[in-house]
Design a protein around this motif. Structure first.
Motif, PDB file in Angstrom:
ATOM      1  N   ASP A 120     -51.939 -28.618   7.270  1.00 52.38           N
ATOM      2  CA  ASP A 120     -50.969 -28.976   8.274  1.00 52.38           C
ATOM      3  C   ASP A 120     -50.806 -27.959   9.309  1.00 52.38           C
ATOM      4  O   ASP A 120     -51.189 -26.710   9.217  1.00 52.38           O
ATOM      5  CB  ASP A 120     -49.553 -29.142   7.466  1.00 52.38           C
ATOM      6  N   ASP A 121     -49.986 -28.330  10.416  1.00 54.72           N
ATOM      7  CA  ASP A 121     -49.444 -27.158  11.369  1.00 54.72           C
ATOM      8  C   ASP A 121     -48.821 -26.184  10.823  1.00 54.72           C
ATOM      9  O   ASP A 121     -48.023 -26.218   9.973  1.00 54.72           O
ATOM     10  CB  ASP A 121     -48.542 -27.957  12.288  1.00 54.72           C
ATOM     11  N   PRO A 122     -49.121 -24.704  10.964  1.00 54.14           N
ATOM     12  CA  PRO A 122     -48.404 -23.804  10.268  1.00 54.14           C
ATOM     13  C   PRO A 122     -47.021 -23.717  10.482  1.00 54.14           C
ATOM     14  O   PRO A 122     -46.300 -23.500   9.492  1.00 54.14           O
ATOM     15  CB  PRO A 122     -49.033 -22.408  10.917  1.00 54.14           C
ATOM     16  N   GLU A 123     -46.550 -24.210  11.452  1.00 55.01           N
ATOM     17  CA  GLU A 123     -45.016 -24.232  11.857  1.00 55.01           C
ATOM     18  C   GLU A 123     -44.350 -25.105  10.873  1.00 55.01           C
ATOM     19  O   GLU A 123     -43.273 -25.143  10.272  1.00 55.01           O
ATOM     20  CB  GLU A 123     -44.639 -24.457  13.200  1.00 55.01           C
ATOM     21  N   ARG A 124     -45.332 -26.497  10.600  1.00 55.29           N
ATOM     22  CA  ARG A 124     -44.663 -27.550   9.723  1.00 55.29           C
ATOM     23  C   ARG A 124     -44.750 -26.787   8.359  1.00 55.29           C
ATOM     24  O   ARG A 124     -43.702 -27.238   7.665  1.00 55.29           O
ATOM     25  CB  ARG A 124     -45.415 -28.721   9.791  1.00 55.29           C
ATOM     26  N   THR A 125     -45.515 -26.211   8.054  1.00 52.49           N
ATOM     27  CA  THR A 125     -45.872 -25.770   6.553  1.00 52.49           C
ATOM     28  C   THR A 125     -44.436 -24.815   6.302  1.00 52.49           C
ATOM     29  O   THR A 125     -43.762 -24.862   5.261  1.00 52.49           O
ATOM     30  CB  THR A 125     -47.091 -25.115   6.346  1.00 52.49           C
ATOM     31  N   MET A 126     -44.381 -24.007   7.380  1.00 53.24           N
ATOM     32  CA  MET A 126     -43.370 -22.787   7.370  1.00 53.24           C
ATOM     33  C   MET A 126     -42.112 -23.586   7.158  1.00 53.24           C
ATOM     34  O   MET A 126     -41.235 -23.344   6.310  1.00 53.24           O
ATOM     35  CB  MET A 126     -43.530 -21.822   8.534  1.00 53.24           C
ATOM     36  N   ARG A 171     -49.482 -24.539  17.479  1.00 55.85           N
ATOM     37  CA  ARG A 171     -50.638 -25.545  17.958  1.00 55.85           C
ATOM     38  C   ARG A 171     -50.131 -26.483  18.822  1.00 55.85           C
ATOM     39  O   ARG A 171     -51.023 -26.896  19.771  1.00 55.85           O
ATOM     40  CB  ARG A 171     -51.083 -25.930  16.570  1.00 55.85           C
ATOM     41  N   ARG A 172     -49.017 -26.933  18.441  1.00 51.52           N
ATOM     42  CA  ARG A 172     -48.354 -28.203  19.509  1.00 51.52           C
ATOM     43  C   ARG A 172     -48.372 -27.530  21.120  1.00 51.52           C
ATOM     44  O   ARG A 172     -48.816 -28.070  21.877  1.00 51.52           O
ATOM     45  CB  ARG A 172     -47.114 -28.596  18.972  1.00 51.52           C
ATOM     46  N   CYS A 173     -47.803 -26.512  21.147  1.00 47.83           N
ATOM     47  CA  CYS A 173     -47.713 -25.899  22.535  1.00 47.83           C
ATOM     48  C   CYS A 173     -49.023 -25.471  23.096  1.00 47.83           C
ATOM     49  O   CYS A 173     -49.300 -25.925  24.415  1.00 47.83           O
ATOM     50  CB  CYS A 173     -46.950 -24.548  22.479  1.00 47.83           C
ATOM     51  N   GLY A 174     -49.940 -25.121  22.322  1.00 50.65           N
ATOM     52  CA  GLY A 174     -51.375 -24.794  22.923  1.00 50.65           C
ATOM     53  C   GLY A 174     -51.953 -26.171  23.072  1.00 50.65           C
ATOM     54  O   GLY A 174     -52.656 -26.295  24.225  1.00 50.65           O
ATOM     55  N   ARG A 175     -51.642 -27.142  22.237  1.00 49.77           N
ATOM     56  CA  ARG A 175     -52.504 -28.234  22.620  1.00 49.77           C
ATOM     57  C   ARG A 175     -52.064 -29.237  23.973  1.00 49.77           C
ATOM     58  O   ARG A 175     -52.962 -29.658  24.717  1.00 49.77           O
ATOM     59  CB  ARG A 175     -52.295 -29.621  21.443  1.00 49.77           C
TER      60      ARG A 175
END
Length: 223
Positions: A121-127, A207-211
């Motif tokens: 998962d997206d690291p931010e979601r996991t966090m 990731r979302r911002c970069g994507r």
């Protein structure tokens, strides 16, 4: 000769067969009993003691005591209920002993409710999931004993009202009242903790911002 299949509609018969196999020192039967009931017993012990290491110790001791007295199991209650009562008694005994001596420090990595965390998962979601998990665990630990036990049995372990009442030796109406109070206290504890951090909700970074940045730059022909 093929093994006789036990109908899942007759759990009492299955319990008795499993117990008879264990009494005959069948290692597979012991392993099945342990693996089947580990999660429930750990959660119940953890709900009383609020300490991971002590809960594991209690479950181990409860298994040893249960297996030493397995011949006393008559099937009046399910094997799960019989084992759960032993764990509860063992945990309460440990709690009384702890209170008579110096209070043991509680584990900072307590885990009562386990959310499925996917490493991909997206690291931010996991966090965020881990932060929610920690909040719920702290709020659950803050409940008074009588409410926490009902909450763990009914909500976390998923026992029915009747099963919880039978397990704790109270009336179903008492379970309902205590559960209502537990949920109210839990909501307040979560509100107190979550309220101040709501301004940080729904972060758009990583990731979302970069994507999104790459996608827009690409459409502009600047990537």
């Amino acid at each position: 000769m093929q093994a006789t299949k036990v109908s899942p509609a007759d759990p009492a018969d299955y319990d008795m067969r499993l117990v008879r196999r264990a009494l005959a020192r069948d290692a597979g039967a012991f392993r099945t009993i342990i693996k089947t009931h580990n999660q429930r017993l750990y959660r119940l012990a953890r709900g009383i003691l609020r300490n991971d290491a002590e809960a594991e110790d209690v479950v181990q001791e409860a298994y040893v005591r249960a297996f030493a007295n397995l011949a006393a199991f008559r099937g009046d209650a399910s094997l799960a209920t019989w084992l759960s009562r032993i764990v509860i008694n063992e945990a309460l005994g440990r709690l009384r002993k702890r209170r008579r001596t110096v209070a043991m420090p509680e584990s900072p990595e307590a885990q009562v409710i386990r959310f499925p965390l996917n490493p991909s998962d997206d690291p931010e979601r996991t966090m965020a999931q881990r932060q929610i998990l920690a909040l719920v665990e702290r709020a659950t630990d803050s409940l008074p004993d009588i409410y926490r036990m009902v909450f763990v049995a009914r909500v976390i372990e998923g026992l029915s009202m009747e099963e919880t009442a039978d397990l704790l030796g109270v009336r179903p109406e008492t379970v309902k009242t205590r559960l209502h109070r537990a949920r109210a206290l839990l909501r307040k504890a979560l509100d107190d903790e979550i309220g101040p951090v709501l301004l940080d909700a729904f972060p758009f970074a990583g990731r979302r911002c970069g994507r999104l940045t790459r996608a827009v730059m690409g459409r502009l022909g600047l990537e």
